[in-house]
Design an enzyme around this catalytic site. Structure first.
Site, mmCIF file in Angstrom:
data_model
loop_
_atom_site.group_PDB
_atom_site.id
_atom_site.type_symbol
_atom_site.label_atom_id
_atom_site.label_comp_id
_atom_site.label_asym_id
_atom_site.label_seq_id
_atom_site.Cartn_x
_atom_site.Cartn_y
_atom_site.Cartn_z
ATOM 1 C CB SER A 179 1.551 -5.447 -6.173
ATOM 2 O OG SER A 179 0.371 -6.431 -5.811
ATOM 3 C CG HIS A 207 4.620 -3.048 -8.017
ATOM 4 N ND1 HIS A 207 4.159 -1.846 -7.753
ATOM 5 C CD2 HIS A 207 3.464 -3.973 -8.417
ATOM 6 C CE1 HIS A 207 2.692 -1.973 -7.855
ATOM 7 N NE2 HIS A 207 2.488 -3.087 -7.984
ATOM 8 C CE LYS A 239 0.636 -0.358 -10.485
ATOM 9 N NZ LYS A 239 0.069 -1.645 -10.546
#
Ligand SMILES: *Cc1c(COP(=O)(O)O)cnc(C)c1O
Length: 385
Positions: A179, A207, A239
Protein backbone atom coordinates in the site's frame (compact mmCIF):
# COMPACT_ATOMS: atom_id res chain seq x y z
CA UNK A 1 -0.36 10.23 36.15
CA UNK A 2 -3.40 12.42 35.63
CA UNK A 3 -5.03 11.60 32.27
CA UNK A 4 -4.93 15.16 30.93
CA UNK A 5 -1.23 15.52 31.78
CA UNK A 6 -0.49 12.18 30.21
CA UNK A 7 -2.28 13.11 26.97
CA UNK A 8 -0.52 16.47 26.86
CA UNK A 9 2.82 14.68 27.15
CA UNK A 10 1.96 12.15 24.42
CA UNK A 11 0.84 14.81 21.98
CA UNK A 12 3.78 17.10 22.60
CA UNK A 13 6.13 14.23 21.92
CA UNK A 14 4.27 13.51 18.68
CA UNK A 15 4.67 17.14 17.63
CA UNK A 16 8.37 17.23 18.49
CA UNK A 17 8.92 14.14 16.34
CA UNK A 18 7.15 15.86 13.44
CA UNK A 19 4.67 12.99 13.41
CA UNK A 20 1.62 14.91 14.55
CA UNK A 21 -1.36 14.24 12.30
CA UNK A 22 -3.98 16.74 11.23
CA UNK A 23 -7.00 16.25 9.04
CA UNK A 24 -7.60 18.18 5.88
CA UNK A 25 -11.27 19.07 5.96
CA UNK A 26 -12.77 19.42 2.53
CA UNK A 27 -16.14 20.76 1.53
CA UNK A 28 -16.47 18.89 -1.67
CA UNK A 29 -14.73 16.15 -3.52
CA UNK A 30 -15.15 15.14 -7.09
CA UNK A 31 -12.12 13.04 -7.98
CA UNK A 32 -9.57 14.35 -8.85
CA UNK A 33 -10.54 17.73 -7.33
CA UNK A 34 -10.86 18.64 -3.66
CA UNK A 35 -12.24 21.88 -2.27
CA UNK A 36 -10.63 23.07 0.95
CA UNK A 37 -11.56 26.40 2.52
CA UNK A 38 -13.19 27.49 -0.71
CA UNK A 39 -10.10 26.74 -2.78
CA UNK A 40 -9.90 23.91 -5.32
CA UNK A 41 -6.93 21.57 -5.31
CA UNK A 42 -5.81 18.70 -7.47
CA UNK A 43 -5.86 15.54 -5.40
CA UNK A 44 -2.98 13.12 -5.96
CA UNK A 45 -3.39 10.90 -2.93
CA UNK A 46 -6.82 9.34 -3.04
CA UNK A 47 -7.40 5.60 -3.49
CA UNK A 48 -10.27 6.25 -5.90
CA UNK A 49 -8.08 4.75 -8.64
CA UNK A 50 -10.78 4.43 -11.28
CA UNK A 51 -12.59 7.66 -10.40
CA UNK A 52 -15.77 5.77 -9.52
CA UNK A 53 -16.59 7.40 -6.18
CA UNK A 54 -18.66 10.06 -7.95
CA UNK A 55 -19.84 7.95 -10.86
CA UNK A 56 -23.43 8.96 -11.73
CA UNK A 57 -24.53 5.33 -11.94
CA UNK A 58 -23.19 4.66 -8.44
CA UNK A 59 -24.87 7.76 -7.02
CA UNK A 60 -28.12 6.77 -8.67
CA UNK A 61 -27.90 3.17 -7.47
CA UNK A 62 -27.30 4.28 -3.90
CA UNK A 63 -30.25 6.67 -3.99
CA UNK A 64 -32.63 4.12 -5.43
CA UNK A 65 -31.67 1.49 -2.91
CA UNK A 66 -32.03 3.93 -0.02
CA UNK A 67 -35.58 4.52 -1.24
CA UNK A 68 -36.21 0.79 -1.19
CA UNK A 69 -34.29 -0.35 1.90
CA UNK A 70 -33.92 2.77 4.04
CA UNK A 71 -30.57 3.78 5.44
CA UNK A 72 -29.41 1.54 8.28
CA UNK A 73 -29.36 -2.25 8.17
CA UNK A 74 -30.69 -2.24 11.72
CA UNK A 75 -28.81 -5.27 13.03
CA UNK A 76 -25.84 -7.56 12.56
CA UNK A 77 -25.88 -10.12 9.75
CA UNK A 78 -26.63 -13.02 12.09
CA UNK A 79 -29.61 -11.26 13.64
CA UNK A 80 -31.75 -9.44 11.05
CA UNK A 81 -29.21 -7.28 9.21
CA UNK A 82 -28.69 -9.56 6.21
CA UNK A 83 -30.85 -8.56 3.23
CA UNK A 84 -31.31 -10.03 -0.23
CA UNK A 85 -29.19 -7.25 -1.68
CA UNK A 86 -26.26 -8.08 0.65
CA UNK A 87 -26.63 -11.65 -0.51
CA UNK A 88 -26.66 -10.68 -4.16
CA UNK A 89 -23.58 -8.47 -3.71
CA UNK A 90 -21.74 -11.44 -2.19
CA UNK A 91 -22.66 -13.67 -5.12
CA UNK A 92 -21.57 -11.04 -7.62
CA UNK A 93 -18.27 -10.45 -5.84
CA UNK A 94 -17.54 -14.20 -5.68
CA UNK A 95 -18.23 -14.54 -9.38
CA UNK A 96 -16.14 -11.47 -10.16
CA UNK A 97 -13.03 -12.80 -8.43
CA UNK A 98 -13.63 -16.41 -9.48
CA UNK A 99 -14.20 -17.89 -6.04
CA UNK A 100 -16.94 -20.19 -4.74
CA UNK A 101 -18.29 -17.75 -2.26
CA UNK A 102 -17.73 -14.29 -0.74
CA UNK A 103 -18.63 -12.61 2.53
CA UNK A 104 -19.15 -8.87 3.04
CA UNK A 105 -17.41 -7.14 5.94
CA UNK A 106 -17.93 -3.57 7.09
CA UNK A 107 -14.30 -2.62 6.44
CA UNK A 108 -11.09 -4.16 5.19
CA UNK A 109 -9.54 -3.62 8.58
CA UNK A 110 -12.25 -5.72 10.17
CA UNK A 111 -12.08 -8.37 7.45
CA UNK A 112 -8.38 -8.92 8.14
CA UNK A 113 -8.96 -9.14 11.88
CA UNK A 114 -11.86 -11.49 11.31
CA UNK A 115 -9.99 -13.93 9.08
CA UNK A 116 -7.10 -14.31 11.47
CA UNK A 117 -9.25 -14.53 14.59
CA UNK A 118 -11.46 -17.18 13.01
CA UNK A 119 -8.71 -19.40 11.67
CA UNK A 120 -5.74 -19.35 14.03
CA UNK A 121 -5.21 -20.57 17.57
CA UNK A 122 -2.44 -20.35 20.11
CA UNK A 123 -0.05 -22.95 18.71
CA UNK A 124 -0.45 -21.72 15.13
CA UNK A 125 1.89 -19.36 13.36
CA UNK A 126 1.56 -16.36 11.07
CA UNK A 127 4.22 -15.37 8.54
CA UNK A 128 3.83 -11.72 7.67
CA UNK A 129 5.72 -9.54 5.19
CA UNK A 130 7.44 -6.68 7.02
CA UNK A 131 5.75 -4.07 4.84
CA UNK A 132 2.21 -5.41 5.23
CA UNK A 133 -0.59 -2.94 5.87
CA UNK A 134 -1.32 -1.97 9.48
CA UNK A 135 -4.57 -3.93 9.47
CA UNK A 136 -2.69 -7.18 8.75
CA UNK A 137 -0.12 -6.35 11.40
CA UNK A 138 -2.90 -5.69 13.89
CA UNK A 139 -4.73 -8.85 12.87
CA UNK A 140 -1.59 -10.82 13.67
CA UNK A 141 -0.80 -8.95 16.88
CA UNK A 142 -4.31 -9.38 18.25
CA UNK A 143 -4.44 -13.09 17.50
CA UNK A 144 -3.14 -15.67 19.97
CA UNK A 145 -0.95 -17.21 17.24
CA UNK A 146 2.80 -16.65 17.03
CA UNK A 147 4.07 -14.14 14.50
CA UNK A 148 7.16 -14.24 12.32
CA UNK A 149 7.84 -11.28 10.08
CA UNK A 150 9.86 -11.93 6.96
CA UNK A 151 11.86 -9.30 5.12
CA UNK A 152 9.88 -7.59 2.39
CA UNK A 153 9.32 -10.00 -0.49
CA UNK A 154 12.39 -12.03 0.51
CA UNK A 155 11.37 -15.55 -0.23
CA UNK A 156 14.55 -17.16 1.03
CA UNK A 157 13.98 -15.62 4.41
CA UNK A 158 10.40 -16.83 4.43
CA UNK A 159 11.43 -20.31 3.32
CA UNK A 160 13.95 -20.48 6.15
CA UNK A 161 11.29 -19.53 8.69
CA UNK A 162 8.74 -21.94 7.22
CA UNK A 163 11.19 -24.82 7.29
CA UNK A 164 11.90 -24.24 10.99
CA UNK A 165 8.26 -24.24 12.03
CA UNK A 166 6.33 -27.24 13.25
CA UNK A 167 3.15 -25.34 14.07
CA UNK A 168 -0.07 -27.22 13.26
CA UNK A 169 -1.37 -24.39 11.05
CA UNK A 170 0.77 -21.90 9.17
CA UNK A 171 -0.64 -18.79 7.53
CA UNK A 172 1.34 -16.61 5.15
CA UNK A 173 -0.22 -13.20 4.80
CA UNK A 174 0.68 -10.48 2.38
CA UNK A 175 -0.54 -7.33 0.72
CA UNK A 176 -1.06 -8.01 -3.00
CA UNK A 177 0.04 -4.50 -4.00
CA UNK A 178 2.00 -2.99 -1.11
CA UNK A 179 0.00 0.00 0.00
CA UNK A 180 2.82 2.46 0.65
CA UNK A 181 5.35 1.25 -1.96
CA UNK A 182 3.19 0.21 -4.89
CA UNK A 183 5.20 -2.93 -5.68
CA UNK A 184 3.65 -6.38 -5.97
CA UNK A 185 4.05 -9.40 -3.73
CA UNK A 186 5.92 -12.20 -5.53
CA UNK A 187 2.75 -14.23 -5.44
CA UNK A 188 3.51 -17.13 -7.78
CA UNK A 189 6.63 -17.91 -5.74
CA UNK A 190 4.79 -17.40 -2.45
CA UNK A 191 2.14 -19.85 -3.61
CA UNK A 192 4.80 -22.45 -4.40
CA UNK A 193 6.40 -21.98 -0.99
CA UNK A 194 3.03 -22.27 0.71
CA UNK A 195 2.29 -25.54 -1.07
CA UNK A 196 5.73 -26.92 -0.32
CA UNK A 197 5.43 -26.18 3.39
CA UNK A 198 1.78 -27.01 3.80
CA UNK A 199 0.98 -23.39 4.70
CA UNK A 200 -2.16 -21.39 3.95
CA UNK A 201 -1.88 -18.15 2.06
CA UNK A 202 -3.96 -15.04 2.38
CA UNK A 203 -3.76 -12.05 0.02
CA UNK A 204 -5.03 -8.57 0.87
CA UNK A 205 -5.86 -7.13 -2.55
CA UNK A 206 -7.00 -3.68 -1.36
CA UNK A 207 -4.98 -1.92 -4.08
CA UNK A 208 -5.14 -4.50 -6.86
CA UNK A 209 -8.86 -5.07 -7.11
CA UNK A 210 -10.39 -3.07 -9.96
CA UNK A 211 -6.94 -1.97 -11.13
CA UNK A 212 -4.94 -5.06 -12.04
CA UNK A 213 -5.87 -7.79 -14.49
CA UNK A 214 -7.54 -7.40 -17.84
CA UNK A 215 -10.99 -7.38 -16.26
CA UNK A 216 -10.02 -5.61 -13.06
CA UNK A 217 -10.31 -8.79 -11.00
CA UNK A 218 -7.09 -7.83 -9.29
CA UNK A 219 -3.80 -9.36 -8.35
CA UNK A 220 -4.96 -12.94 -8.81
CA UNK A 221 -6.17 -12.27 -12.32
CA UNK A 222 -2.87 -10.54 -13.05
CA UNK A 223 -0.97 -13.68 -11.99
CA UNK A 224 -3.65 -16.16 -13.08
CA UNK A 225 -3.91 -17.75 -9.65
CA UNK A 226 -6.87 -19.89 -8.68
CA UNK A 227 -8.73 -20.43 -5.42
CA UNK A 228 -6.65 -23.54 -4.99
CA UNK A 229 -3.46 -21.46 -5.22
CA UNK A 230 -4.65 -18.66 -2.94
CA UNK A 231 -7.42 -19.98 -0.71
CA UNK A 232 -8.05 -16.71 1.16
CA UNK A 233 -8.59 -13.46 -0.72
CA UNK A 234 -9.54 -10.18 0.90
CA UNK A 235 -10.66 -7.22 -1.21
CA UNK A 236 -11.81 -3.75 -0.24
CA UNK A 237 -14.68 -1.83 -1.76
CA UNK A 238 -13.72 1.70 -0.72
CA UNK A 239 -10.74 2.10 -3.03
CA UNK A 240 -10.92 1.39 -6.77
CA UNK A 241 -14.55 0.29 -6.43
CA UNK A 242 -15.43 3.72 -5.07
CA UNK A 243 -17.92 2.54 -2.44
CA UNK A 244 -17.22 1.31 1.10
CA UNK A 245 -16.67 -1.99 2.87
CA UNK A 246 -14.78 -5.15 2.09
CA UNK A 247 -15.16 -8.85 1.43
CA UNK A 248 -13.39 -12.15 1.83
CA UNK A 249 -13.63 -14.72 -0.96
CA UNK A 250 -12.77 -18.41 -1.04
CA UNK A 251 -14.32 -21.83 -0.66
CA UNK A 252 -17.82 -22.53 0.70
CA UNK A 253 -16.17 -23.95 3.80
CA UNK A 254 -13.99 -20.90 4.36
CA UNK A 255 -16.97 -18.56 4.19
CA UNK A 256 -19.06 -20.80 6.40
CA UNK A 257 -16.26 -20.86 8.98
CA UNK A 258 -16.00 -17.05 8.88
CA UNK A 259 -19.74 -16.70 9.43
CA UNK A 260 -19.41 -18.95 12.47
CA UNK A 261 -16.16 -17.68 13.97
CA UNK A 262 -15.07 -14.26 12.66
CA UNK A 263 -15.84 -11.97 15.57
CA UNK A 264 -15.55 -8.79 13.50
CA UNK A 265 -18.26 -10.21 11.25
CA UNK A 266 -20.57 -11.44 13.97
CA UNK A 267 -20.49 -8.62 16.51
CA UNK A 268 -21.07 -5.61 14.33
CA UNK A 269 -23.90 -3.97 12.41
CA UNK A 270 -24.27 -5.07 8.80
CA UNK A 271 -23.35 -2.54 6.10
CA UNK A 272 -26.28 -0.41 4.93
CA UNK A 273 -28.09 -2.44 2.24
CA UNK A 274 -27.88 0.46 -0.22
CA UNK A 275 -24.08 0.27 0.05
CA UNK A 276 -24.26 -3.39 -0.97
CA UNK A 277 -26.43 -2.27 -3.91
CA UNK A 278 -23.82 0.29 -4.94
CA UNK A 279 -21.18 -2.46 -4.82
CA UNK A 280 -23.20 -4.49 -7.33
CA UNK A 281 -23.32 -1.49 -9.66
CA UNK A 282 -19.64 -0.80 -9.16
CA UNK A 283 -18.58 -4.34 -10.11
CA UNK A 284 -20.57 -3.89 -13.30
CA UNK A 285 -18.89 -0.55 -14.10
CA UNK A 286 -15.43 -1.95 -13.33
CA UNK A 287 -15.98 -4.65 -15.97
CA UNK A 288 -17.77 -2.55 -18.59
CA UNK A 289 -15.62 0.57 -18.44
CA UNK A 290 -12.27 -1.06 -19.07
CA UNK A 291 -11.13 2.23 -20.62
CA UNK A 292 -10.62 3.46 -17.06
CA UNK A 293 -7.93 0.85 -16.43
CA UNK A 294 -6.33 1.57 -19.78
CA UNK A 295 -6.28 5.31 -19.17
CA UNK A 296 -4.84 4.76 -15.72
CA UNK A 297 -2.03 2.59 -17.13
CA UNK A 298 -1.25 5.26 -19.73
CA UNK A 299 -1.10 7.89 -17.00
CA UNK A 300 1.25 5.74 -14.93
CA UNK A 301 3.59 5.27 -17.91
CA UNK A 302 3.46 8.93 -18.77
CA UNK A 303 4.12 10.03 -15.19
CA UNK A 304 7.09 7.69 -14.83
CA UNK A 305 8.54 8.54 -18.20
CA UNK A 306 8.56 12.30 -17.63
CA UNK A 307 9.60 12.00 -13.96
CA UNK A 308 12.65 9.99 -15.03
CA UNK A 309 13.56 12.59 -17.63
CA UNK A 310 13.45 15.22 -14.90
CA UNK A 311 15.44 13.19 -12.38
CA UNK A 312 12.56 12.89 -9.97
CA UNK A 313 13.44 9.75 -7.99
CA UNK A 314 10.79 7.06 -8.37
CA UNK A 315 10.33 3.67 -6.80
CA UNK A 316 9.95 0.37 -8.58
CA UNK A 317 6.19 0.40 -9.10
CA UNK A 318 3.94 0.08 -12.11
CA UNK A 319 0.74 0.48 -10.09
CA UNK A 320 -1.10 3.77 -9.43
CA UNK A 321 0.90 4.09 -6.18
CA UNK A 322 4.00 6.11 -7.10
CA UNK A 323 5.86 7.08 -3.94
CA UNK A 324 8.74 9.53 -3.78
CA UNK A 325 11.02 8.64 -0.91
CA UNK A 326 12.25 11.59 1.12
CA UNK A 327 13.63 10.01 4.28
CA UNK A 328 12.89 12.25 7.22
CA UNK A 329 9.42 13.27 8.32
CA UNK A 330 10.44 16.96 8.08
CA UNK A 331 11.41 16.67 4.43
CA UNK A 332 8.20 14.87 3.55
CA UNK A 333 6.10 17.46 5.40
CA UNK A 334 7.91 20.29 3.68
CA UNK A 335 7.46 18.83 0.20
CA UNK A 336 3.79 18.20 0.88
CA UNK A 337 3.35 21.80 2.05
CA UNK A 338 5.13 23.16 -1.04
CA UNK A 339 2.85 21.14 -3.30
CA UNK A 340 -0.18 22.42 -1.44
CA UNK A 341 0.95 25.98 -2.10
CA UNK A 342 0.96 25.07 -5.78
CA UNK A 343 -2.57 23.74 -5.56
CA UNK A 344 -1.79 20.04 -5.25
CA UNK A 345 -2.63 17.74 -2.36
CA UNK A 346 -0.23 14.87 -1.68
CA UNK A 347 -0.09 14.00 2.01
CA UNK A 348 3.22 13.09 3.57
CA UNK A 349 3.37 9.50 4.79
CA UNK A 350 5.46 9.20 7.93
CA UNK A 351 6.29 6.59 10.57
CA UNK A 352 4.70 4.57 12.03
CA UNK A 353 2.75 4.12 8.79
CA UNK A 354 6.10 3.42 7.09
CA UNK A 355 9.45 2.36 8.64
CA UNK A 356 11.79 4.93 10.24
CA UNK A 357 13.62 7.18 7.77
CA UNK A 358 11.40 6.21 4.86
CA UNK A 359 8.94 9.11 5.06
CA UNK A 360 7.64 9.82 1.60
CA UNK A 361 5.14 11.50 -0.63
CA UNK A 362 2.71 8.82 -1.66
CA UNK A 363 1.44 9.97 -5.01
CA UNK A 364 -1.50 8.05 -6.40
CA UNK A 365 -2.84 8.32 -9.90
CA UNK A 366 -6.45 7.89 -10.92
CA UNK A 367 -8.29 7.34 -14.17
CA UNK A 368 -9.88 10.72 -13.51
CA UNK A 369 -6.56 12.54 -13.89
CA UNK A 370 -6.06 14.19 -17.24
CA UNK A 371 -2.66 14.65 -18.87
CA UNK A 372 -2.74 18.36 -17.94
CA UNK A 373 -3.16 17.43 -14.27
CA UNK A 374 -0.16 15.13 -14.40
CA UNK A 375 1.88 17.80 -16.17
CA UNK A 376 1.04 20.22 -13.40
CA UNK A 377 2.15 17.70 -10.79
CA UNK A 378 5.39 17.00 -12.65
CA UNK A 379 6.15 20.70 -13.08
CA UNK A 380 5.57 21.32 -9.39
CA UNK A 381 7.71 18.36 -8.37
CA UNK A 382 10.53 19.42 -10.69
CA UNK A 383 10.32 22.88 -9.18
CA UNK A 384 10.68 21.55 -5.66
CA UNK A 385 13.63 19.40 -6.65
C1 LIG B 1 -7.06 0.37 3.00
C2 LIG B 1 -6.49 -0.96 3.32
C3 LIG B 1 -7.14 -1.82 4.19
C4 LIG B 1 -8.32 -1.41 5.00
O1 LIG B 1 -9.48 -1.35 4.25
P1 LIG B 1 -10.68 -0.44 4.78
O2 LIG B 1 -11.86 -0.96 4.07
O3 LIG B 1 -10.32 0.95 4.42
O4 LIG B 1 -10.75 -0.67 6.27
C5 LIG B 1 -6.63 -3.09 4.35
N1 LIG B 1 -5.52 -3.49 3.70
C6 LIG B 1 -4.85 -2.66 2.87
C7 LIG B 1 -3.63 -3.16 2.18
C8 LIG B 1 -5.32 -1.37 2.67
O5 LIG B 1 -4.63 -0.54 1.88
Amino acid sequence: MNLQNYLQHLLEQRQQDNLYRTRLTHENTHTPMLTIAGKTYLNFCSNDYLGLANHPRLVDSLQQNVNKYGVGSGASHLVTGHSDIHHEAEQILAEFVGRERALLFSTGYMANLGIVSALLKRKDIIFSDKLNHASLIDAATLSPAQIQRYRHNELEHLQHLLAKSSAPHKLIMTDGVFSMDGDLASLPELVKLAKMHDAWIMVDDAHGLGVLGKNGRGMLEHYQLSQDDVPILMGTLGKALGVFGAFVAGSELLIDALIQFARTYIYTTALPPAIAGAVITSVDIVQKESWRREKLQESIHYFRHIAQQRDIPLMDSFTPIQPIMLGTADKAMQASQQLKEKGIIVTAIRPPTVPQNTARLRITLSASHEKSHIDKLLDSLANIW
